[in-house]
Every structure is written in structure tokens, then in C-alpha cells.
Design a protein around this motif. Structure first.
Motif, mmCIF file in Angstrom:
data_model
loop_
_atom_site.group_PDB
_atom_site.id
_atom_site.type_symbol
_atom_site.label_atom_id
_atom_site.label_comp_id
_atom_site.label_asym_id
_atom_site.label_seq_id
_atom_site.Cartn_x
_atom_site.Cartn_y
_atom_site.Cartn_z
ATOM 1 N N LEU A 10 0.689 -1.119 -0.065
ATOM 2 C CA LEU A 10 -0.126 0.091 -0.250
ATOM 3 C C LEU A 10 0.865 1.304 -0.206
ATOM 4 O O LEU A 10 0.407 2.305 -0.389
ATOM 5 C CB LEU A 10 -0.961 0.020 1.129
ATOM 6 C CG LEU A 10 -1.954 -0.994 1.110
ATOM 7 C CD1 LEU A 10 -2.810 -0.930 2.569
ATOM 8 C CD2 LEU A 10 -2.976 -0.832 0.011
ATOM 9 N N TYR A 11 2.205 1.153 0.585
ATOM 10 C CA TYR A 11 2.929 2.385 0.391
ATOM 11 C C TYR A 11 4.475 1.875 0.681
ATOM 12 O O TYR A 11 4.708 0.662 0.768
ATOM 13 C CB TYR A 11 2.766 3.286 1.555
ATOM 14 C CG TYR A 11 2.403 2.789 2.792
ATOM 15 C CD1 TYR A 11 3.463 1.976 3.631
ATOM 16 C CD2 TYR A 11 1.213 2.709 3.311
ATOM 17 C CE1 TYR A 11 3.088 1.699 4.843
ATOM 18 C CE2 TYR A 11 0.882 2.227 4.577
ATOM 19 C CZ TYR A 11 1.959 1.681 5.773
ATOM 20 O OH TYR A 11 1.700 1.108 6.731
ATOM 21 N N ASN A 12 5.327 2.855 0.330
ATOM 22 C CA ASN A 12 6.774 2.289 0.409
ATOM 23 C C ASN A 12 7.028 1.895 1.907
ATOM 24 O O ASN A 12 6.624 2.541 2.958
ATOM 25 C CB ASN A 12 7.531 3.613 -0.035
ATOM 26 C CG ASN A 12 7.478 3.911 -1.231
ATOM 27 O OD1 ASN A 12 6.829 3.411 -2.013
ATOM 28 N ND2 ASN A 12 7.965 5.286 -1.803
ATOM 29 N N SER A 13 7.690 0.822 2.073
ATOM 30 C CA SER A 13 8.119 0.311 3.480
ATOM 31 C C SER A 13 9.380 -0.582 3.473
ATOM 32 O O SER A 13 9.765 -1.040 2.137
ATOM 33 C CB SER A 13 6.855 -0.388 4.197
ATOM 34 O OG SER A 13 6.700 -1.607 3.208
ATOM 35 N N ILE A 14 10.075 -0.545 4.583
ATOM 36 C CA ILE A 14 11.280 -1.444 4.668
ATOM 37 C C ILE A 14 10.721 -2.656 5.207
ATOM 38 O O ILE A 14 9.895 -2.808 5.951
ATOM 39 C CB ILE A 14 12.275 -0.704 5.680
ATOM 40 C CG1 ILE A 14 12.867 0.553 5.005
ATOM 41 C CG2 ILE A 14 13.485 -1.569 6.140
ATOM 42 C CD1 ILE A 14 13.498 1.515 6.170
ATOM 43 N N TYR A 15 11.481 -3.715 4.398
ATOM 44 C CA TYR A 15 11.078 -5.012 4.913
ATOM 45 C C TYR A 15 11.397 -5.420 6.430
ATOM 46 O O TYR A 15 12.482 -5.152 6.912
ATOM 47 C CB TYR A 15 11.834 -6.013 3.978
ATOM 48 C CG TYR A 15 11.344 -7.435 4.203
ATOM 49 C CD1 TYR A 15 10.336 -7.949 3.191
ATOM 50 C CD2 TYR A 15 11.957 -8.484 5.159
ATOM 51 C CE1 TYR A 15 9.768 -9.282 3.590
ATOM 52 C CE2 TYR A 15 11.569 -9.562 5.395
ATOM 53 C CZ TYR A 15 10.517 -10.035 4.455
ATOM 54 O OH TYR A 15 10.035 -11.278 4.662
ATOM 55 N N MET A 59 9.952 -2.297 -0.165
ATOM 56 C CA MET A 59 8.749 -2.249 -1.051
ATOM 57 C C MET A 59 8.693 -0.822 -1.562
ATOM 58 O O MET A 59 8.757 -0.066 -0.587
ATOM 59 C CB MET A 59 7.663 -2.715 -0.365
ATOM 60 C CG MET A 59 7.724 -4.420 -0.454
ATOM 61 S SD MET A 59 6.534 -5.109 0.982
ATOM 62 C CE MET A 59 7.645 -4.841 2.343
ATOM 63 N N HIS A 60 7.826 -0.820 -2.551
ATOM 64 C CA HIS A 60 7.448 0.439 -3.214
ATOM 65 C C HIS A 60 5.877 0.258 -3.276
ATOM 66 O O HIS A 60 5.409 -0.971 -3.505
ATOM 67 C CB HIS A 60 8.003 0.806 -4.323
ATOM 68 C CG HIS A 60 9.444 1.045 -4.636
ATOM 69 N ND1 HIS A 60 10.065 2.336 -3.831
ATOM 70 C CD2 HIS A 60 10.526 0.585 -4.647
ATOM 71 C CE1 HIS A 60 11.408 2.601 -3.881
ATOM 72 N NE2 HIS A 60 11.771 1.230 -4.479
ATOM 73 N N THR A 61 5.270 1.368 -3.288
ATOM 74 C CA THR A 61 3.783 1.267 -3.582
ATOM 75 C C THR A 61 3.522 0.423 -4.844
ATOM 76 O O THR A 61 4.040 0.633 -5.809
ATOM 77 C CB THR A 61 3.079 2.529 -3.423
ATOM 78 O OG1 THR A 61 3.462 3.576 -2.537
ATOM 79 C CG2 THR A 61 1.760 2.532 -3.676
ATOM 80 N N GLY A 62 2.382 -0.653 -4.556
ATOM 81 C CA GLY A 62 2.089 -1.262 -5.926
ATOM 82 C C GLY A 62 2.864 -2.403 -6.134
ATOM 83 O O GLY A 62 2.429 -3.486 -6.708
ATOM 84 N N PHE A 97 -0.274 -4.023 3.275
ATOM 85 C CA PHE A 97 -0.696 -4.814 1.882
ATOM 86 C C PHE A 97 -2.151 -4.573 1.814
ATOM 87 O O PHE A 97 -2.952 -4.931 2.653
ATOM 88 C CB PHE A 97 -0.386 -6.193 1.890
ATOM 89 C CG PHE A 97 1.128 -6.122 2.315
ATOM 90 C CD1 PHE A 97 2.115 -6.053 1.377
ATOM 91 C CD2 PHE A 97 1.505 -6.543 3.403
ATOM 92 C CE1 PHE A 97 3.582 -6.268 1.418
ATOM 93 C CE2 PHE A 97 3.033 -6.816 4.016
ATOM 94 C CZ PHE A 97 3.894 -6.717 2.922
ATOM 95 N N SER A 98 -2.747 -4.833 0.373
ATOM 96 C CA SER A 98 -3.885 -5.268 0.236
ATOM 97 C C SER A 98 -3.838 -6.595 -0.122
ATOM 98 O O SER A 98 -2.824 -7.326 -0.635
ATOM 99 C CB SER A 98 -4.514 -4.255 -0.915
ATOM 100 O OG SER A 98 -3.886 -4.594 -2.174
ATOM 101 N N ILE A 99 -4.857 -7.388 0.011
ATOM 102 C CA ILE A 99 -4.947 -8.742 -0.130
ATOM 103 C C ILE A 99 -5.686 -8.800 -1.749
ATOM 104 O O ILE A 99 -6.791 -8.603 -1.652
ATOM 105 C CB ILE A 99 -5.689 -9.628 0.843
ATOM 106 C CG1 ILE A 99 -4.981 -9.502 2.202
ATOM 107 C CG2 ILE A 99 -5.940 -10.896 0.457
ATOM 108 C CD1 ILE A 99 -5.624 -10.181 3.159
ATOM 109 N N GLU A 100 -4.758 -9.344 -2.453
ATOM 110 C CA GLU A 100 -5.421 -9.349 -4.128
ATOM 111 C C GLU A 100 -5.899 -10.695 -4.370
ATOM 112 O O GLU A 100 -7.075 -10.860 -4.844
ATOM 113 C CB GLU A 100 -4.308 -9.251 -4.732
ATOM 114 C CG GLU A 100 -3.534 -7.906 -4.732
ATOM 115 C CD GLU A 100 -4.423 -6.480 -5.038
ATOM 116 O OE1 GLU A 100 -4.957 -6.740 -6.199
ATOM 117 O OE2 GLU A 100 -4.552 -6.042 -4.068
ATOM 118 N N LYS A 101 -5.552 -11.998 -3.766
ATOM 119 C CA LYS A 101 -5.837 -12.993 -4.227
ATOM 120 C C LYS A 101 -5.501 -14.170 -3.362
ATOM 121 O O LYS A 101 -4.438 -13.999 -2.614
ATOM 122 C CB LYS A 101 -5.391 -13.332 -5.646
ATOM 123 C CG LYS A 101 -6.020 -14.840 -6.128
ATOM 124 C CD LYS A 101 -5.122 -15.004 -7.482
ATOM 125 C CE LYS A 101 -5.776 -16.275 -8.361
ATOM 126 N NZ LYS A 101 -5.023 -16.581 -9.640
#
Length: 254
Positions: A10-15, A59-62, A97-101
């Protein structure tokens, strides 16, 4: 059985390398108001495992990520699937995160197979076995984590004993204790920092690849069980998650 969950950042974040208790907490939260609502409070084995969120990169958004959750209990997998499909977002610490599948997978091992530990396998050696394996800890610990300085035989014996105990606890049946792991490759030792009861502790584990050939009925059933419940200890904290390696048809052989 297992679930493959597709996520989108959903947005930029550090693992977050200390994701274990956070992802575990999210999964237990899904079980609220279900028949498994008290699973986290039950003593003994929980009979599920989960992978890391992969690939384990910032991570980056998306950006798309995945994780897996497995269990030998198909009803627990069904409940996890229903609840995952009912929520739109997943928060693991500062990662969102969004849950896609959500997909159901049912990998089955054959007479021969290769299994790989994708998260560290944790094996604790109790004090009662120190003399048996020639282990002399620097302090009078009630147990020590297996590390590469200890005999490999110790790791394999404790791993087999743990798997037989979990199998009996789940199925309520005894099987003949025969050697399970005969061909294996040690890849590396890992130290994870996890949070338990609000305190950061070190957990030592190791990554392995296991090759099995000519698995007969009972032995195959036990290894299949291990594939879904996890190898070693602390499976419900994300340790000992196992994946099968499948060889692609017409792939070049080394």
C-alpha cells in the motif's frame, strides 16, 4: 494443504526482518469468532506453519508480494481462506498490503522428491540429551539450539523425534520409528531476532535441502505431514516452512 496469498504494497516500506510474531498475530486474529479462536492459547502443537513474505525486499507502493500458510488440517485452511477473503488489508508491523488473491494449493509428494526449508528449521536439544550427543554448553541451560558446531546426527535425530511426536499428536496413531532423513544438504545457519512476550530473543535455526527416494506408504505419509505442518519447532511462528521442488519438464540437467 496450503494457501498462496497474493499481496500488494500500500505504500513504500522497509522489509521487517522481525515479522514473525506480527504475521503470527495477524493469522491468529483471523481466527477470532471461529472454532479455532483459542488456538493460540492451546498447549502443544498448533499444526500450521507460514512462510516469510517474499521476496524479502524493501517495497514501493504497488509492489507484489506473497506468503504461504500450510496445515495438515483442511478445515483450518478453509477457515483461513474464508477469513482472508473477507478482509481487504493486512498490516504486519509497518508493512501494509492489500490482499489481492487467495489460492488453495495441494502439493503431494511422490515416491521421490526434494524438499527445501524456506525458513529456518529450529531444533532444541534438551539438557537430558547433552551427554548422549557429547554437548557441553558454557552454562547450565535447560536446552540449547542446534548449531553447526554440534554433530549433524544430533540435528537429524531430534528432527525425526519431533516429527514423529507431532504425527502421533495429530493423527492419534503410532508408526514405526525408522530413519526419515537419509540424504540432506546443510545450506547455512541463521540467527533470527524475534519478540516473545514483549522481549526480543535470539532463535538459532538452519536451512536445509532434503532428498527422498523410494518413499514407502507410512514414510511418505509422515513426510507429507511434515510438508504441511512444518519441520522442527516453532512452526506457528513461521519457522521450518517447507516447499517441494518440482523439476520442470525438458529442463536441462546438470
Amino acid at each position: 494443504m496450503r494457501l498462496l496469498v497474493e499481496l500488494r504494497a500500500l505504500y513504500n516500506s522497509i522489509y521487517d526482518l522481525k515479522y514473525h510474531h506480527k504475521l503470527q498475530g495477524f493469522l491468529y486474529g483471523l481466527l477470532k469468532d471461529t472454532a479455532y479462536r483459542d488456538l493460540h492459547n492451546r498447549h502443544g502443537y498448533k499444526f500450521f506453519a507460514f512462510s516469510n513474505i517474499f521476496p524479502p525486499l524493501d517495497m514501493h507502493t504497488g509492489d507484489v508480494r506473497h506468503f504461504l500458510v500450510s496445515s495438515p488440517n483442511p478445515d483450518l485452511i478453509r477457515v483461513f481462506k474464508e477469513r482472508l477473503e473477507s478482509v481487504e488489508r493486512m498490516f504486519v508491523g509497518d508493512m501494509a498490503f492489500s490482499i489481492e488473491k487467495v489460492s488453495v494449493l495441494s502439493p503431494r509428494i511422490g515416491r521421490s522428491c526434494v524438499l527445501v526449508a524456506t525458513t529456518p528449521i529450529v531444533v532444541r536439544i534438551p539438557k537430558a540429551n547433552y551427554g548422549k550427543y557429547g554437548i557441553s554448553p558454557p552454562k547450565d541451560y535447560p536446552y540449547v539450539y542446534w548449531r553447526k558446531r554440534y554433530p549433524f546426527e544430533t540435528f537429524i535425530k531430534q528432527l525425526e523425534e519431533n516429527l514423529f511426536k507431532k504425527f502421533k499428536a495429530f493423527y492419534g496413531e503410532n508408526v514405526k520409528h525408522t530413519p526419515l532423513f537419509e540424504e540432506f544438504v546443510f545450506r547455512k545457519q541463521v540467527c533470527n531476532h524475534i519478540i516473545i512476550k514483549g522481549r526480543e530473543v535470539k532463535v538459532f535455526g538452519s536451512l536445509w535441502t532434503f532428498t527422498f527416494r523410494n518413499l514407502y506408504k507410512d514414510k511418505r505419509k509422515i513426510i507429507q505431514f511434515g510438508l504441511e505442518t512444518g519441520f522442527g519447532e516453532l512452526n506457528s511462528l513461521g519457522f521450518g516452512f517447507i516447499n517441494p521442488i518440482t523439476e520442470k519438464k525438458n529442463a536441462p540437467r546438470n
